[in-house]
Design a protein around this motif. Structure first.
Motif, PDB file in Angstrom:
ATOM      1  N   SER A 169      43.386 105.589  69.942  1.00 55.65           N
ATOM      2  CA  SER A 169      42.255 106.091  70.701  1.00 55.65           C
ATOM      3  C   SER A 169      41.885 107.483  70.180  1.00 55.65           C
ATOM      4  N   HIS A 170      41.859 108.502  71.026  1.00 53.94           N
ATOM      5  CA  HIS A 170      41.361 109.809  70.604  1.00 53.94           C
ATOM      6  C   HIS A 170      42.447 110.846  70.359  1.00 53.94           C
ATOM      7  N   TYR A 171      43.690 110.383  70.163  1.00 57.09           N
ATOM      8  CA  TYR A 171      44.770 111.326  69.876  1.00 57.09           C
ATOM      9  C   TYR A 171      45.635 110.837  68.714  1.00 57.09           C
ATOM     10  N   ASN A 172      46.196 111.820  67.995  1.00 53.14           N
ATOM     11  CA  ASN A 172      47.178 111.575  66.941  1.00 53.14           C
ATOM     12  C   ASN A 172      48.485 112.245  67.335  1.00 53.14           C
ATOM     13  N   ASN A 173      49.580 111.519  67.249  1.00 50.24           N
ATOM     14  CA  ASN A 173      50.905 112.053  67.535  1.00 50.24           C
ATOM     15  C   ASN A 173      51.626 112.315  66.216  1.00 50.24           C
ATOM     16  N   ILE A 174      52.032 113.548  65.996  1.00 50.55           N
ATOM     17  CA  ILE A 174      52.680 113.946  64.746  1.00 50.55           C
ATOM     18  C   ILE A 174      54.177 114.112  64.968  1.00 50.55           C
ATOM     19  N   SER A 175      54.981 113.424  64.143  1.00 50.51           N
ATOM     20  CA  SER A 175      56.438 113.539  64.244  1.00 50.51           C
ATOM     21  C   SER A 175      56.893 114.970  64.006  1.00 50.51           C
ATOM     22  N   ALA A 176      58.004 115.333  64.637  1.00 49.54           N
ATOM     23  CA  ALA A 176      58.577 116.658  64.450  1.00 49.54           C
ATOM     24  C   ALA A 176      58.878 116.906  62.983  1.00 49.54           C
ATOM     25  N   GLN A 177      58.509 118.077  62.515  1.00 43.51           N
ATOM     26  CA  GLN A 177      58.708 118.446  61.120  1.00 43.51           C
ATOM     27  C   GLN A 177      59.774 119.527  60.981  1.00 43.51           C
ATOM     28  N   LEU A 178      60.753 119.236  60.149  1.00 40.18           N
ATOM     29  CA  LEU A 178      61.779 120.205  59.783  1.00 40.18           C
ATOM     30  C   LEU A 178      61.310 121.001  58.572  1.00 40.18           C
ATOM     31  N   PRO A 179      61.940 122.127  58.285  1.00 44.22           N
ATOM     32  CA  PRO A 179      61.530 122.936  57.125  1.00 44.22           C
ATOM     33  C   PRO A 179      62.048 122.374  55.804  1.00 44.22           C
ATOM     34  N   LEU A 180      61.663 121.127  55.521  1.00 40.54           N
ATOM     35  CA  LEU A 180      62.096 120.452  54.302  1.00 40.54           C
ATOM     36  C   LEU A 180      60.986 120.467  53.265  1.00 40.54           C
ATOM     37  N   ASP A 181      61.368 120.706  52.026  1.00 39.63           N
ATOM     38  CA  ASP A 181      60.435 120.623  50.904  1.00 39.63           C
ATOM     39  C   ASP A 181      60.169 119.140  50.631  1.00 39.63           C
TER      40      ASP A 181
END
Length: 411
Positions: free
Chosen positions: A28-40
């Motif tokens: 619908s009108h939202y995107n859920n972004i997975s948690a991001q770690l400080p990984l290259d």
């Protein structure tokens, strides 16, 4: 609305890959972004440096995911920042504000015991607006509406409320007196009341009420406070009790004992939606006899999303933690979630976002073996944190957000 809105799961090579989650899940009108770690993303390894470098990398990973789906950082509605040391927050903020050109999103900050990588000092997830919607909805230029009121605590690093489409996301509210902008004196009961009164004030400023709340996530420093908090919270709501999750943290901004993160229904929508088309959408709160009874709703549906309360590994018949180690407890959490979802005619593959708390972060591989078996299609976006305690001395707790393609009816 159509009954076959499609969940859109996407990954990019420009951000770290994870076999047990999808980087971005739009519905619908939202995107859920997975948690991001400080990984290259090129090496899959932790970036060299301290909190400044790690914060930059987390946000660059989120930016890469967002740009891959033709969005920008200013489309972010909500950010969760999980850190290991509250003293790093000033440095984090200096980096954080450089990633936005427009008004800052709503935000939650909490110090937790552990992250999925031992060397990580920070982890960030995000919720973004999705004006183009998901098929078969037609793209539309929905407007993100960011607002503050002088009658609630101010935060230079966050907006009090950001509305988009049929939801409002509030920044986590601390027990701060807006007149002094300092934490109030008092015990947990007084602090809960202050948090909820701040939320009530913000909602009133945008012509909403507490009974429009669909989900609260309550970050607490002492797991023993759960009973008191439940009793106080439930006196603030009338028509129904919103979905709820407790997260035990090591520290919070200003030394608070708790903070409350709130998701609110927004029946009037945001422009160019017409108020007469949407303001009467119904909130549907329900419970299942096949999941453990709790003093709040199992699931609260509004518009195109369902919010599920945090599920502990409890036997729904005995209301006790199941016997066994992390494998048995993981399976019970997921079975409870499955029972709730099926009670509202949905399936596990309708899940768009999963949040997992672990008593021992080293259990994650054992959890993943069971977790992945509950899905047949692309895995949801996900955030995993390590905590020092979970209610009822459980080893794991999960809460979820589910797509709701049939939507909720107008009155």
């Amino acid at each position: 609305m159509a009954h076959n809105i499609i969940k859109n799961s996407r990954n990019t090579k420009n951000a770290p890959q994870n076999l047990v989650s999808t980087q971005s899940v739009a519905f619908s009108h939202y995107n859920n972004i997975s948690a991001q770690l400080p990984l290259d993303p090129n090496t899959g390894k932790m970036v060299i440096g301290g909190i400044k470098e790690q914060t930059t990398q987390c946000l660059n990973n989120i930016k890469a995911i967002i740009e891959k789906i033709n969005h920008t950082m200013d489309d972010v509605v909500k950010i969760h920042i999980f850190i290991k040391d509250i003293s790093n927050l000033k440095i984090i903020d200096e980096v954080y504000k450089t990633f936005f050109n427009d008004i800052l999103p709503t935000r939650t900050v909490a110090v937790i015991e552990a992250l999925p990588d031992d060397d990580a000092l920070i982890q960030i997830d995000a919720l973004i607006s999705n004006g183009d919607g998901t098929a078969p909805q037609q793209p539309c230029a929905l407007i993100k509406v960011s607002r503050n009121t002088d009658n609630a605590p101010s935060d230079k690093m966050a907006t009090q409320t950001v509305a988009f489409s049929h939801y409002n996301n509030l920044s986590s509210q601390l027990p701060i007196d807006f007149k002094t902008n300092e934490i109030i004196n008092g015990d947990i009961k007084a602090q809960v009341k202050q948090c909820l009164n701040n939320i009530k004030t913000i909602l009133h400023s945008i012509d909403h009420v507490l009974d429009d709340v669909v989900k609260t996530t309550i970050y607490i420093k002492n797991v023993k406070d759960v009973y008191i908090i439940n009793n106080v919270c439930n006196t603030f709501f009338g028509d129904y009790i919103p979905a709820r999750t407790f997260v035990v943290v090591e520290d919070l901004p200003v030394g608070a004992l708790l903070q409350v993160d709130t998701v609110v229904s927004h029946g009037d929508g945001t422009p160019p939606q017409l108020p007469e088309d949407s303001r009467l959408l119904v909130i549907e709160a329900s419970n299942s006899v096949n999941a453990p009874a709790v003093p709040y709703s199992h699931t609260v549906a509004f518009s195109h999303y369902n919010h599920i309360s945090g599920q502990l590994p409890l036997d729904p018949k005995t209301l006790t933690v199941v016997d066994g180690y992390i494998q048995a407890q993981t399976k019970q959490c997921l079975n409870n979630i499955k029972a709730i979802i099926e009670s509202v005619d949905h399936v596990m593959d309708d899940i768009v976002k999963v949040n997992i708390q672990l008593k021992n972060i080293q259990d994650i591989d054992l959890v993943d073996e069971i977790y992945t078996s509950f899905f047949e299609e692309a895995l949801p976006a996900r955030t995993v944190i390590g905590v020092s305690a979970i209610p009822m001395d459980a080893l794991i707790q999960m809460d979820i957000v589910v797509s709701n393609c049939e939507s909720t009816p107008p009155q």
